[in-house]
Design an enzyme around this catalytic site. Structure first.
Site, PDB file in Angstrom:
ATOM      1  N   ASP A  81       8.996  -4.892 -22.065  1.00  0.00           N
ATOM      2  CA  ASP A  81       8.546  -6.251 -21.759  1.00  0.00           C
ATOM      3  C   ASP A  81       9.633  -7.252 -22.126  1.00  0.00           C
ATOM      4  O   ASP A  81      10.503  -6.982 -22.944  1.00  0.00           O
ATOM      5  CB  ASP A  81       7.256  -6.579 -22.496  1.00  0.00           C
ATOM      6  CG  ASP A  81       7.399  -6.448 -24.005  1.00  0.00           C
ATOM      7  OD1 ASP A  81       8.024  -5.466 -24.449  1.00  0.00           O
ATOM      8  OD2 ASP A  81       6.877  -7.304 -24.746  1.00  0.00           O
ATOM      9  N   GLU A  82       9.554  -8.412 -21.493  1.00  0.00           N
ATOM     10  CA  GLU A  82      10.407  -9.560 -21.804  1.00  0.00           C
ATOM     11  C   GLU A  82      11.890  -9.170 -21.867  1.00  0.00           C
ATOM     12  O   GLU A  82      12.589  -9.466 -22.834  1.00  0.00           O
ATOM     13  CB  GLU A  82       9.938 -10.220 -23.102  1.00  0.00           C
ATOM     14  CG  GLU A  82       8.514 -10.751 -22.974  1.00  0.00           C
ATOM     15  CD  GLU A  82       7.991 -11.462 -24.212  1.00  0.00           C
ATOM     16  OE1 GLU A  82       7.156 -12.361 -24.061  1.00  0.00           O
ATOM     17  OE2 GLU A  82       8.410 -11.102 -25.324  1.00  0.00           O
ATOM     18  N   VAL A  83      12.347  -8.530 -20.789  1.00  0.00           N
ATOM     19  CA  VAL A  83      13.773  -8.202 -20.656  1.00  0.00           C
ATOM     20  C   VAL A  83      14.444  -9.440 -20.056  1.00  0.00           C
ATOM     21  O   VAL A  83      14.617  -9.556 -18.848  1.00  0.00           O
ATOM     22  CB  VAL A  83      13.971  -6.958 -19.767  1.00  0.00           C
ATOM     23  CG1 VAL A  83      15.443  -6.564 -19.713  1.00  0.00           C
ATOM     24  CG2 VAL A  83      13.129  -5.796 -20.282  1.00  0.00           C
TER      25      VAL A  83
ATOM     26  N   GLU B  76       5.188  -6.798 -16.704  1.00  0.00           N
ATOM     27  CA  GLU B  76       5.352  -8.113 -16.092  1.00  0.00           C
ATOM     28  C   GLU B  76       6.472  -8.170 -15.072  1.00  0.00           C
ATOM     29  O   GLU B  76       6.524  -9.059 -14.234  1.00  0.00           O
ATOM     30  CB  GLU B  76       5.576  -9.198 -17.156  1.00  0.00           C
ATOM     31  CG  GLU B  76       6.972  -9.212 -17.751  1.00  0.00           C
ATOM     32  CD  GLU B  76       7.003  -8.525 -19.093  1.00  0.00           C
ATOM     33  OE1 GLU B  76       7.925  -8.789 -19.860  1.00  0.00           O
ATOM     34  OE2 GLU B  76       6.108  -7.741 -19.383  1.00  0.00           O
TER      35      GLU B  76
END
Length: 532
Positions: A191-193, A238
């Site tokens: 997540d949140e790369v 996401e």
């Protein structure tokens, strides 16, 4: 009763009579009748997994406390735990520095896993393998694997050494878990790369961002399958919907056969932003998907207790979306829900809500999920709002655990507070101190009455901070080691005590040294240094 009818009934055998009754019931069901349910259909959320997320980074509870929680969680329908280890896993060898100084021991973890196994609670390890790798890449010996040299958040997926590092991490975790009980699932984060396709190694591959992302996912999945062939792989999803300008179904067609055993988890923690269209997009590519809510750690990076109403609405919205969801094809499934409980927003962020203070939110939403899994009258969902659903179906069971203090108010669970502490308002103090400091810098003085009021208000908050700290120490000792408590108190009270106190001291020294000022003058306008 007509004599002829009586004679006919007497001739009918018991078996035939029962058969006729079954046929009548079946006919009633076909026309939409449901006994005892006011004429409405019973609808259910059909999911296999109810998973509670333990985020251990920087705020790890003692494992004895977590073991004591397991029977309670089981009682409320939990059948799996997502353990986000970060630096709390006891890594060995050349990975030993990944572990915190207070990391769990293998003996402690084995006891926890055995207790979970006894209760038939599956433990799913979570190891970050793309973004949020600060605890690894901040170290000198692994800094070469960063996507950007100045940012330890993301690993570069284009370096062969990066995959070898990930393999070593996964190997130690999987081997340890499989020794106690073979793991059905592992979560590889992703997540949140925020930084992707930025380094020279990645740019030379001449691939789009989502291609870099999914090729890395596939590489990590292949490592897992090599280490543990029967283990399936979860990841945060996401990236599926953040790429709004691409059609993932078409873009990933070439990789489709390589996406087996990958199951995305769509997470959304704001109720009104929950949208089943994202589940639809994932089901176009993946056969099994999950969704994630939050029972804590989603309202304020410095929060002390969850906003229990927002957390409840988050779950209500998700469950309603899942009830009405129509997938794009057959043979696909929503496999489970993950109730996330974040402790920090990142490795370098301060702690937010502690687990013991968040238990009312967790229990409340587990009761809600249990209601939707067991079945609820469809008409009730249209007839009652979220508070009425709580009052009618959940309140009785919730108040067996937590007494509410505002029964006359809708959603009376809002009155529940475990900590019952009024934390000092340091933010307000610091804002007023900064305003006064700006006056001094511009005018060499400030309104002394305003300053006096600020000093008095801030001194009150400083005294309150000491009171809260003395209450928190014994309260938290049941759940956390001294090192964790000290860290929390420093982030919450001690650091601000010094910052506010130094501001007050600064003003007092300036007043003591003040003598006189010249008459007001209007000099030239200073040059803008940074705004151009």
């Amino acid at each position: 009763m007509n004599v002829n009818i009586v004679k006919i009934l007497r001739k009918i055998s018991v078996k035939k009579y029962a058969f006729i009754l079954i046929i009548i019931c079946f006919i009633f069901q076909l026309i939409g009748y449901k006994f005892g349910n006011s004429g409405g259909d019973i609808v259910k959320v059909n999911i296999d997994y109810v998973t509670v997320h333990f985020d251990l980074k920087g705020s790890p509870p003692m494992l004895t406390y977590m073991m004591n929680l397991l029977p309670t969680l089981k009682n409320y329908g939990v059948n799996s735990i997502l353990m986000e280890y970060e630096d709390m896993f006891p890594y060995e060898g050349n990975l030993a520095n990944l572990s915190s100084e207070i990391a769990y021991t293998k003996t402690e973890l084995t006891d926890f896993l055995l207790e979970a196994k006894k209760l038939d609670i599956e433990v799913i390890p979570l190891i970050q393998t793309f973004g949020h790798m600060e605890f690894v890449l901040k170290l000198a010996e692994f800094s070469v694997h960063r996507e950007l040299p100045y940012n330890p958040g993301e690993i570069c997926p284009s370096q062969p050494g990066s995959l070898e590092l990930i393999r070593n991490m996964l190997s130690q975790v999987i081997t340890f878990h499989n020794f106690v009980q073979p793991i059905k699932y592992i979560h590889i984060g992703c997540d949140e790369v925020y930084n992707i396709n930025d380094c020279p190694n990645c740019i030379r591959r001449n691939l789009k961002n989502h291609q870099i992302y999914y090729k890395h996912l596939i590489n990590v999945k292949n490592i897992v399958k090599d280490l543990s062939p029967n283990t399936k792989v979860l990841f945060w999803s996401e990236f599926n919907y953040s790429q709004k300008r691409i059609n993932l179904k078409n873009e990933l067609e070439d990789y489709k056969h390589e996406l087996n055993d990958l199951e995305p988890i769509d997470w959304e923690y704001v109720g009104e932003r929950v949208n089943s269209a994202r589940l639809y997009r994932m089901h176009e590519v993946f056969n099994r998907v999950w969704f994630a809510t939050a029972f804590k750690g989603a309202d304020d990076v410095h929060g002390k207790e969850p906003d229990i109403m927002k957390r409840y609405l988050n779950h209500i919205h998700w469950l309603n979306q899942v009830l009405t969801y129509k997938p794009p094809k057959y043979n696909v499934k929503i496999n489970g829900i993950v109730l996330t409980g974040w402790s920090r927003y990142s490795h370098f962020a301060r702690q937010c809500e502690l687990l013991p203070f968040s238990m009312p939110s967790l229990i409340l939403n587990l009761l809600l999920i249990k209601l939707f899994r067991e079945g609820i009258n469809r008409d009730f969902l249209y007839k009652y709002n979220h508070c009425q659903i709580y009052e009618r179906f959940i309140k009785k069971d919730f108040e067996k655990v937590y007494a509410t203090h505002a029964s006359h108010v809708e959603c009376s669970f809002r009155s529940v507070s475990v900590a019952k502490l009024k934390y000092p308002n340091y933010k307000s103090c610091l804002a007023r101190i900064e305003d006064i400091r700006t006056d001094w810098e511009i005018y060499s003085l400030t309104n002394l009455q305003d300053m006096t009021n600020t000093v008095e208000m801030c001194n009150d908050q400083l005294r309150n901070g000491i009171i809260v700290m003395e209450k928190l120490k014994p309260l938290l000792s049941e759940f956390y080691r001294k090192e964790v408590i000290d860290n929390y108190l420093n982030e919450t009270i001690n650091f601000y005590d010094t910052k506010v106190g130094d501001g007050i001291k600064e003003f007092i020294m300036k007043i003591m040294n003040f003598t006189f000022l010249p008459r007001r003058s209007f000099g030239p306008l200073p040059i803008i240094k940074y705004g151009d």
